[in-house]
Write a protein that holds these residues in place. Structure first.
Motif, PDB file in Angstrom:
ATOM      1  N   ALA A  54       0.457  -1.085  -0.125  1.00 17.10           N
ATOM      2  CA  ALA A  54       0.256  -0.288  -0.235  1.00 17.10           C
ATOM      3  C   ALA A  54       0.658   1.687  -0.471  1.00 17.10           C
ATOM      4  CB  ALA A  54      -0.586  -0.012   1.030  1.00 17.10           C
ATOM      5  N   LYS A  55       0.472   1.973  -1.034  1.00 16.78           N
ATOM      6  CA  LYS A  55       1.105   3.460  -0.912  1.00 16.78           C
ATOM      7  C   LYS A  55       0.499   4.566   0.368  1.00 16.78           C
ATOM      8  CE  LYS A  55       2.431   3.612  -5.690  1.00 16.78           C
ATOM      9  NZ  LYS A  55       3.175   2.658  -5.494  1.00 16.78           N
ATOM     10  N   THR A  56       0.827   4.380   1.493  1.00 16.58           N
ATOM     11  CA  THR A  56       0.139   4.886   2.503  1.00 16.58           C
ATOM     12  C   THR A  56       1.207   6.015   2.853  1.00 16.58           C
ATOM     13  OG1 THR A  56      -1.434   4.914   4.189  1.00 16.58           O
ATOM     14  CG2 THR A  56       0.525   3.055   4.332  1.00 16.58           C
ATOM     15  N   THR A  57       0.430   6.751   3.870  1.00 14.96           N
ATOM     16  CA  THR A  57       1.105   7.403   5.021  1.00 14.96           C
ATOM     17  C   THR A  57       1.242   7.601   6.179  1.00 14.96           C
ATOM     18  OG1 THR A  57      -0.625   9.539   5.285  1.00 14.96           O
ATOM     19  CG2 THR A  57       0.714   9.998   3.538  1.00 14.96           C
ATOM     20  N   VAL A  58       0.539   6.721   6.197  1.00 14.42           N
ATOM     21  CA  VAL A  58       0.069   5.909   8.368  1.00 14.42           C
ATOM     22  C   VAL A  58       1.845   5.002   8.401  1.00 14.42           C
ATOM     23  CG1 VAL A  58      -0.453   3.651   9.288  1.00 14.42           C
ATOM     24  CG2 VAL A  58      -1.738   4.959   7.315  1.00 14.42           C
ATOM     25  N   ARG A  59       1.861   5.491   9.863  1.00 14.55           N
ATOM     26  CA  ARG A  59       3.431   4.976   9.856  1.00 14.55           C
ATOM     27  C   ARG A  59       3.367   3.590  11.010  1.00 14.55           C
ATOM     28  NH1 ARG A  59       4.994  10.203  12.380  1.00 14.55           N
ATOM     29  NH2 ARG A  59       5.516  11.790  11.026  1.00 14.55           N
ATOM     30  N   GLU A  60       2.948   3.244  11.649  1.00 19.80           N
ATOM     31  CA  GLU A  60       2.412   2.157  11.928  1.00 19.80           C
ATOM     32  C   GLU A  60       1.517   1.404  11.567  1.00 19.80           C
ATOM     33  OE1 GLU A  60       2.053  -0.644  16.032  1.00 19.80           O
ATOM     34  OE2 GLU A  60       2.646   1.533  16.654  1.00 19.80           O
ATOM     35  N   VAL A  61       1.387  -0.174  11.245  1.00 24.06           N
ATOM     36  CA  VAL A  61       0.337  -1.157  11.375  1.00 24.06           C
ATOM     37  C   VAL A  61      -0.270  -2.335  12.100  1.00 24.06           C
ATOM     38  CG1 VAL A  61      -1.250  -2.688  10.083  1.00 24.06           C
ATOM     39  CG2 VAL A  61      -0.907  -0.362   8.607  1.00 24.06           C
ATOM     40  N   ARG A  62      -0.436  -1.951  13.006  1.00 20.46           N
ATOM     41  CA  ARG A  62      -0.734  -3.128  14.444  1.00 20.46           C
ATOM     42  C   ARG A  62      -2.163  -4.163  13.734  1.00 20.46           C
ATOM     43  NH1 ARG A  62      -0.981  -0.188  19.426  1.00 20.46           N
ATOM     44  NH2 ARG A  62       0.549   0.543  18.652  1.00 20.46           N
ATOM     45  N   PHE A  63      -1.393  -5.761  13.097  1.00 19.70           N
ATOM     46  CA  PHE A  63      -2.390  -6.234  13.945  1.00 19.70           C
ATOM     47  C   PHE A  63      -2.934  -7.066  15.542  1.00 19.70           C
ATOM     48  CE2 PHE A  63      -0.315  -6.662   8.935  1.00 19.70           C
ATOM     49  CZ  PHE A  63      -2.076  -6.716   8.623  1.00 19.70           C
ATOM     50  N   VAL A  64      -3.954  -6.427  14.811  1.00 22.47           N
ATOM     51  CA  VAL A  64      -4.456  -7.123  16.615  1.00 22.47           C
ATOM     52  C   VAL A  64      -5.498  -8.153  16.144  1.00 22.47           C
ATOM     53  CG1 VAL A  64      -5.143  -6.413  18.972  1.00 22.47           C
ATOM     54  CG2 VAL A  64      -4.222  -4.849  17.291  1.00 22.47           C
ATOM     55  N   LEU A  65      -4.214  -9.612  17.122  1.00 23.02           N
ATOM     56  CA  LEU A  65      -5.017 -10.690  16.928  1.00 23.02           C
ATOM     57  C   LEU A  65      -5.763 -11.334  18.120  1.00 23.02           C
ATOM     58  CD1 LEU A  65      -4.335 -11.680  14.040  1.00 23.02           C
ATOM     59  CD2 LEU A  65      -2.097 -10.289  14.859  1.00 23.02           C
ATOM     60  N   PHE A  66      -6.729 -12.263  18.459  1.00 20.14           N
ATOM     61  CA  PHE A  66      -7.691 -12.249  19.082  1.00 20.14           C
ATOM     62  C   PHE A  66      -6.386 -13.076  19.862  1.00 20.14           C
ATOM     63  CE2 PHE A  66     -11.284 -13.771  21.928  1.00 20.14           C
ATOM     64  CZ  PHE A  66     -11.659 -13.715  22.678  1.00 20.14           C
ATOM     65  N   ASP A  67      -6.252 -14.584  19.130  1.00 24.01           N
ATOM     66  CA  ASP A  67      -5.641 -15.836  19.357  1.00 24.01           C
ATOM     67  C   ASP A  67      -4.780 -15.729  18.980  1.00 24.01           C
ATOM     68  OD1 ASP A  67      -6.608 -16.608  16.952  1.00 24.01           O
ATOM     69  OD2 ASP A  67      -8.320 -17.772  17.586  1.00 24.01           O
ATOM     70  N   GLU A  68      -4.461 -17.787  19.809  1.00 24.18           N
ATOM     71  CA  GLU A  68      -2.861 -17.166  19.144  1.00 24.18           C
ATOM     72  C   GLU A  68      -2.820 -17.741  17.910  1.00 24.18           C
ATOM     73  OE1 GLU A  68       0.710 -18.328  19.169  1.00 24.18           O
ATOM     74  OE2 GLU A  68       0.221 -17.625  21.018  1.00 24.18           O
ATOM     75  N   PRO A  69      -3.876 -18.819  16.679  1.00 33.28           N
ATOM     76  CA  PRO A  69      -4.077 -19.030  15.928  1.00 33.28           C
ATOM     77  C   PRO A  69      -3.407 -18.070  15.058  1.00 33.28           C
ATOM     78  CG  PRO A  69      -4.977 -20.487  17.102  1.00 33.28           C
ATOM     79  CD  PRO A  69      -4.805 -19.916  17.848  1.00 33.28           C
ATOM     80  N   ALA A  70      -4.272 -17.577  15.196  1.00 36.73           N
ATOM     81  CA  ALA A  70      -4.673 -15.635  14.109  1.00 36.73           C
ATOM     82  C   ALA A  70      -3.037 -15.209  14.639  1.00 36.73           C
ATOM     83  CB  ALA A  70      -5.648 -14.951  14.847  1.00 36.73           C
ATOM     84  N   TYR A  71      -2.311 -15.030  15.621  1.00 37.89           N
ATOM     85  CA  TYR A  71      -1.223 -14.412  15.788  1.00 37.89           C
ATOM     86  C   TYR A  71       0.285 -15.887  15.112  1.00 37.89           C
ATOM     87  CZ  TYR A  71       2.751 -12.806  17.938  1.00 37.89           C
ATOM     88  OH  TYR A  71       4.174 -12.221  18.605  1.00 37.89           O
ATOM     89  N   ALA A  72      -0.215 -16.959  14.970  1.00 38.86           N
ATOM     90  CA  ALA A  72       0.788 -17.177  14.844  1.00 38.86           C
ATOM     91  C   ALA A  72       0.361 -17.532  12.870  1.00 38.86           C
ATOM     92  CB  ALA A  72       0.800 -18.545  14.902  1.00 38.86           C
ATOM     93  N   ALA A  73      -0.201 -17.687  12.179  1.00 35.73           N
ATOM     94  CA  ALA A  73      -0.491 -16.897  10.432  1.00 35.73           C
ATOM     95  C   ALA A  73      -0.022 -15.083  10.595  1.00 35.73           C
ATOM     96  CB  ALA A  73      -2.761 -17.312  10.416  1.00 35.73           C
ATOM     97  N   PHE A  74       0.131 -14.814  11.426  1.00 31.94           N
ATOM     98  CA  PHE A  74       0.706 -12.889  11.174  1.00 31.94           C
ATOM     99  C   PHE A  74       1.324 -12.823  11.091  1.00 31.94           C
ATOM    100  CE2 PHE A  74      -4.446 -11.955  10.091  1.00 31.94           C
ATOM    101  CZ  PHE A  74      -4.349 -10.816   9.786  1.00 31.94           C
ATOM    102  N   THR A  75       1.955 -13.512  11.817  1.00 33.75           N
ATOM    103  CA  THR A  75       3.427 -13.513  12.444  1.00 33.75           C
ATOM    104  C   THR A  75       4.361 -14.280  10.986  1.00 33.75           C
ATOM    105  OG1 THR A  75       3.221 -15.599  13.746  1.00 33.75           O
ATOM    106  CG2 THR A  75       3.641 -12.705  14.734  1.00 33.75           C
ATOM    107  N   ALA A  76       3.904 -15.190  11.406  1.00 32.75           N
ATOM    108  CA  ALA A  76       4.858 -16.115   9.762  1.00 32.75           C
ATOM    109  C   ALA A  76       4.404 -15.493   8.698  1.00 32.75           C
ATOM    110  CB  ALA A  76       4.104 -17.527   9.436  1.00 32.75           C
ATOM    111  N   HIS A  77       3.608 -14.496   8.119  1.00 35.81           N
ATOM    112  CA  HIS A  77       3.355 -14.020   7.132  1.00 35.81           C
ATOM    113  C   HIS A  77       4.411 -12.912   7.085  1.00 35.81           C
ATOM    114  CE1 HIS A  77       1.510 -16.145   4.265  1.00 35.81           C
ATOM    115  NE2 HIS A  77       0.074 -16.918   5.538  1.00 35.81           N
TER     116      HIS A  77
END
Length: 170
Positions: free
Chosen positions: A144-167
């Motif tokens: 994305a072309k954006t001026t946002v400095r930080e995007v934080r993915f906030v994941l509710f459970d461990e499987p979601a967190y694991a999937a996002f950190t892997a990517h």
């Protein structure tokens, strides 16, 4: 370039400029992330969503689009509501899911938001497979072309967190 991080936790507790809501097209609250944001943010969010429905979005917010309201009582300035697609085995809706992330960042740019917290859009009751949802989310934000400095993915459970950190390669 945007910094992308992942945290396990409650998106309604994030101290950021904008929290992204995985909304339904009615904009009037629902289950999952949508319900949690409306409950924690208080009636100001619902009132702002009703105003949007009465003016620009009488038929609801289309899938893949985004719009902002006040954050009410949340520790953020704004809530960016986006409608992700429902998963389908017979139709590729990946472009709509990517659009939800891109459009949310576009709205964040218009607001001047520097920090944005995203949930895993469409991966809850809309049935999108978590691994594929994480792949699309991370790739879209990275490109994305954006001026946002930080995007934080906030994941509710461990499987979601694991999937996002892997990517993210973490």
């Amino acid at each position: 370039m945007v910094t992308i991080t992942c945290v396990r936790g409650d998106i309604t507790q994030q101290h950021v400029d904008a929290i992204v809501n995985a909304a339904n097209s009615s904009l009037l609250g629902g289950g999952g992330v949508d319900g949690a944001i409306h409950r924690a943010g208080g009636p100001e969010i619902l009132d702002a969503c009703r105003d949007l429905r009465a003016s620009h979005y009488g038929k609801g917010l289309p899938t893949g689009r985004a719009v902002a309201t006040t954050a009410g009582r949340l520790p953020a300035r704004w809530v960016i509501h986006t409608v992700g697609p429902r998963w389908s085995n017979s139709e590729d809706r990946s472009a709509l899911l990517a659009s939800s992330y891109r459009e949310s960042l576009r709205v964040a740019d218009e607001l001047g938001a520097m920090t944005v917290a995203f949930p895993a859009i469409s991966t809850g009751i809309y049935g999108w497979p978590m691994n594929d949802g994480a792949h699309i989310a991370v790739a879209t934000v990275r490109e994305a072309k954006t001026t946002v400095r930080e995007v934080r993915f906030v994941l509710f459970d461990e499987p979601a967190y694991a999937a996002f950190t892997a990517h993210l390669g973490l």
